[in-house]
Design an enzyme around this catalytic site. Structure first.
Site, PDB file in Angstrom:
ATOM      1  N   LYS A  27      -7.321   8.089  -1.352  1.00  0.00           N
ATOM      2  CA  LYS A  27      -8.642   8.506  -0.842  1.00  0.00           C
ATOM      3  C   LYS A  27      -9.148   9.771  -1.541  1.00  0.00           C
ATOM      4  O   LYS A  27      -9.376  10.808  -0.905  1.00  0.00           O
ATOM      5  CB  LYS A  27      -8.586   8.744   0.672  1.00  0.00           C
ATOM      6  CG  LYS A  27      -8.193   7.510   1.479  1.00  0.00           C
ATOM      7  CD  LYS A  27      -8.306   7.774   2.968  1.00  0.00           C
ATOM      8  CE  LYS A  27      -7.950   6.588   3.816  1.00  0.00           C
ATOM      9  NZ  LYS A  27      -6.522   6.236   3.829  1.00  0.00           N
ATOM     10  N   ARG A  70      -3.436  -6.298  14.176  1.00  0.00           N
ATOM     11  CA  ARG A  70      -2.327  -6.525  15.100  1.00  0.00           C
ATOM     12  C   ARG A  70      -2.243  -8.005  15.434  1.00  0.00           C
ATOM     13  O   ARG A  70      -3.190  -8.570  15.991  1.00  0.00           O
ATOM     14  CB  ARG A  70      -2.516  -5.721  16.397  1.00  0.00           C
ATOM     15  CG  ARG A  70      -2.345  -4.202  16.221  1.00  0.00           C
ATOM     16  CD  ARG A  70      -0.917  -3.859  15.827  1.00  0.00           C
ATOM     17  NE  ARG A  70      -0.695  -2.435  15.587  1.00  0.00           N
ATOM     18  CZ  ARG A  70      -0.773  -1.825  14.409  1.00  0.00           C
ATOM     19  NH1 ARG A  70      -1.109  -2.512  13.325  1.00  0.00           N
ATOM     20  NH2 ARG A  70      -0.513  -0.543  14.277  1.00  0.00           N
ATOM     21  N   THR A  79     -12.096   5.160  10.146  1.00  0.00           N
ATOM     22  CA  THR A  79     -12.138   4.435  11.423  1.00  0.00           C
ATOM     23  C   THR A  79     -11.576   5.274  12.571  1.00  0.00           C
ATOM     24  O   THR A  79     -11.752   4.940  13.729  1.00  0.00           O
ATOM     25  CB  THR A  79     -11.375   3.097  11.333  1.00  0.00           C
ATOM     26  OG1 THR A  79     -10.095   3.354  10.788  1.00  0.00           O
ATOM     27  CG2 THR A  79     -12.102   2.105  10.458  1.00  0.00           C
ATOM     28  N   ASP A 108      -3.387   4.272  -1.994  1.00  0.00           N
ATOM     29  CA  ASP A 108      -4.370   4.713  -0.995  1.00  0.00           C
ATOM     30  C   ASP A 108      -4.373   6.235  -0.911  1.00  0.00           C
ATOM     31  O   ASP A 108      -3.850   6.812   0.033  1.00  0.00           O
ATOM     32  CB  ASP A 108      -3.968   4.065   0.347  1.00  0.00           C
ATOM     33  CG  ASP A 108      -4.869   4.445   1.505  1.00  0.00           C
ATOM     34  OD1 ASP A 108      -6.026   4.817   1.262  1.00  0.00           O
ATOM     35  OD2 ASP A 108      -4.401   4.361   2.661  1.00  0.00           O
ATOM     36  N   ASP A 157     -13.475  14.642  -4.737  1.00  0.00           N
ATOM     37  CA  ASP A 157     -13.580  15.930  -5.433  1.00  0.00           C
ATOM     38  C   ASP A 157     -14.773  15.822  -6.383  1.00  0.00           C
ATOM     39  O   ASP A 157     -15.525  14.845  -6.305  1.00  0.00           O
ATOM     40  CB  ASP A 157     -12.258  16.213  -6.198  1.00  0.00           C
ATOM     41  CG  ASP A 157     -12.013  17.712  -6.404  1.00  0.00           C
ATOM     42  OD1 ASP A 157     -12.968  18.428  -6.751  1.00  0.00           O
ATOM     43  OD2 ASP A 157     -10.870  18.150  -6.215  1.00  0.00           O
ATOM     44  N   ILE A 158     -14.947  16.772  -7.280  1.00  0.00           N
ATOM     45  CA  ILE A 158     -16.067  16.667  -8.218  1.00  0.00           C
ATOM     46  C   ILE A 158     -15.818  15.474  -9.150  1.00  0.00           C
ATOM     47  O   ILE A 158     -14.657  15.096  -9.380  1.00  0.00           O
ATOM     48  CB  ILE A 158     -16.286  17.979  -9.009  1.00  0.00           C
ATOM     49  CG1 ILE A 158     -15.039  18.360  -9.811  1.00  0.00           C
ATOM     50  CG2 ILE A 158     -16.698  19.112  -8.071  1.00  0.00           C
ATOM     51  CD1 ILE A 158     -15.261  19.529 -10.761  1.00  0.00           C
ATOM     52  N   ARG A 200       3.144  -1.073  10.772  1.00  0.00           N
ATOM     53  CA  ARG A 200       4.218  -1.156  11.763  1.00  0.00           C
ATOM     54  C   ARG A 200       4.561  -2.546  12.295  1.00  0.00           C
ATOM     55  O   ARG A 200       5.747  -2.805  12.517  1.00  0.00           O
ATOM     56  CB  ARG A 200       3.925  -0.165  12.903  1.00  0.00           C
ATOM     57  CG  ARG A 200       4.123   1.277  12.447  1.00  0.00           C
ATOM     58  CD  ARG A 200       3.437   2.266  13.342  1.00  0.00           C
ATOM     59  NE  ARG A 200       1.990   2.192  13.191  1.00  0.00           N
ATOM     60  CZ  ARG A 200       1.134   2.971  13.827  1.00  0.00           C
ATOM     61  NH1 ARG A 200       1.580   3.884  14.667  1.00  0.00           N
ATOM     62  NH2 ARG A 200      -0.168   2.849  13.625  1.00  0.00           N
ATOM     63  N   LYS A 258       0.850  -1.190   0.000  1.00  0.00           N
ATOM     64  CA  LYS A 258       0.000   0.000   0.000  1.00  0.00           C
ATOM     65  C   LYS A 258       0.886   1.241   0.000  1.00  0.00           C
ATOM     66  O   LYS A 258       1.762   1.382   0.855  1.00  0.00           O
ATOM     67  CB  LYS A 258      -0.897   0.018   1.236  1.00  0.00           C
ATOM     68  CG  LYS A 258      -1.780   1.253   1.309  1.00  0.00           C
ATOM     69  CD  LYS A 258      -2.781   1.153   2.442  1.00  0.00           C
ATOM     70  CE  LYS A 258      -2.309   1.761   3.736  1.00  0.00           C
ATOM     71  NZ  LYS A 258      -2.247   3.226   3.750  1.00  0.00           N
TER      72      LYS A 258
HETATM   73  O1  C5P Z   1       1.084   0.686  11.077  1.00  0.00           O
HETATM   74  P1  C5P Z   1      -0.347   0.268  10.924  1.00  0.00           P
HETATM   75  O2  C5P Z   1      -0.526  -1.239  10.743  1.00  0.00           O
HETATM   76  O3  C5P Z   1      -1.248   0.844  11.989  1.00  0.00           O
HETATM   77  O4  C5P Z   1      -0.767   0.919   9.521  1.00  0.00           O
HETATM   78  C1  C5P Z   1      -2.079   0.876   9.039  1.00  0.00           C
HETATM   79  C2  C5P Z   1      -2.159   1.572   7.717  1.00  0.00           C
HETATM   80  O5  C5P Z   1      -3.516   1.623   7.316  1.00  0.00           O
HETATM   81  C3  C5P Z   1      -1.661   3.020   7.740  1.00  0.00           C
HETATM   82  O6  C5P Z   1      -1.132   3.296   6.439  1.00  0.00           O
HETATM   83  C4  C5P Z   1      -2.935   3.805   7.977  1.00  0.00           C
HETATM   84  O7  C5P Z   1      -2.873   5.104   7.446  1.00  0.00           O
HETATM   85  C5  C5P Z   1      -3.941   2.979   7.191  1.00  0.00           C
HETATM   86  N1  C5P Z   1      -5.330   3.159   7.574  1.00  0.00           N
HETATM   87  C6  C5P Z   1      -5.784   2.931   8.866  1.00  0.00           C
HETATM   88  N2  C5P Z   1      -7.102   3.142   9.161  1.00  0.00           N
HETATM   89  C7  C5P Z   1      -7.960   3.536   8.210  1.00  0.00           C
HETATM   90  C8  C5P Z   1      -7.504   3.747   6.915  1.00  0.00           C
HETATM   91  C9  C5P Z   1      -6.170   3.551   6.633  1.00  0.00           C
HETATM   92  O8  C5P Z   1      -5.020   2.550   9.739  1.00  0.00           O
HETATM   93  N3  C5P Z   1      -9.216   3.686   8.497  1.00  0.00           N
END
Ligand code: C5P
Length: 238
Positions: free
Chosen positions: A63, A186, A125, A61, A66-67, A216, A34
């Site tokens: 997101k 996680r 989220t 990603d 816009d029009i 991460r 991503k």
């Molecule tokens: O490091 P981590 O696993 O938290 O990364 C999650 C990825 O998903 C990041 O790039 C974050 O911006 C993205 N993301 C998210 N929640 C969302 C949309 C995108 O954590 N609702």
């Protein structure tokens, strides 16, 4: 061990070099990445070309919101770059999503390539109940997420980005075949960081997710490859 395209690794890095090092370190253990706003604004199309040259799938990603004409034209350019999956905000509305789908399919047909998948963000989220109240919507978050997911489906979108907690209800409302891409993943026992509504890799898939986005827990791991392989093994067991 083989890579699994349901695992999407988030390349949240401020430079192309840092991202490339990570991709090289992960080698064959990961085939789907991503690229979000941070890396794309820093590295631009170079990073997409790099990933495609290394035979990786790319979820861009950005997101968009816009029009309809602006979003459709931007997505046509990104289709040409070779992204495999892209996203827009569902609150851009039915027409914006329909025009996006049309533009992406037309550009892919012109290039003789399969059309990239287009998915919609429903309600971020990160929005909690208190922040959601400020937005003055008529219904609660859960209901609004489902309404927007259904609208995305009607507009011809391939799926949505959602939290793992929303996945089961979206699957029920939108049926099989609809993509549900979930961040907030996680592995059991790993650092939660700033995420709150989390699930394990296998838990997310059991809830109906088709793809998981992991940042991460892999990119900050001492042994990135081992971390990716362990998640791939977990999801293969589902
Ligand atoms: O490091 P981590 O696993 O938290 O990364 C999650 C990825 O998903 C990041 O790039 C974050 O911006 C993205 N993301 C998210 N929640 C969302 C949309 C995108 O954590 N609702």
């Amino acid at each position: 061990m083989q890579s699994d395209e349901r695992l999407i690794v988030a390349l949240d890095f401020p430079t192309a070099d840092l991202a490339k090092n990570c991709v090289e370190e992960l080698g064959d253990s990961v085939c789907h990445y991503k690229v979000g706003m941070e890396l794309y604004y820093a590295a631009g199309s170079e990073i997409i070309r790099f990933l495609k040259e290394h035979n990786k799938k790319v979820f861009l990603d950005l997101k968009l919101h816009d029009i309809p004409n602006t979003v459709a034209s931007a997505l046509a350019v990104l289709t040409e770059l070779g992204a495999d999956m892209m996203n827009v905000h569902a609150i851009g509305g039915r027409k914006m999503m329909q025009e996006a789908v049309k533009a992406v399919h037309a550009k892919a047909a012109e290039l003789g390539r399969p059309a990239p998948k287009l998915i919609a963000v429903t309600i971020l989220t990160s929005i909690n109940e208190e922040q959601y109240a400020d937005l003055n919507y008529k219904t609660g978050i859960a209901e609004q997420v489902i309404a927007l997911a259904k609208l995305a489906k009607e507009a011809g979108m391939d799926g949505v980005v959602a939290s793992p907690q929303e996945a089961a209800a979206i699957r029920e409302a939108c049926g099989e075949g609809f993509l549900i891409v979930t961040p907030g993943i996680r592995p059991a026992g790993s650092d939660v960081n700033d995420q709150s509504r989390i699930a394990t890799p296998s838990g997310a898939l059991k809830n109906g997710s088709t793809h998981i986005v992991v940042g991460r827990p892999i990119t900050k791991a001492e042994d990135k490859k081992a971390a990716a392989q362990s998640i791939a093994a977990e999801i293969r067991g589902v």
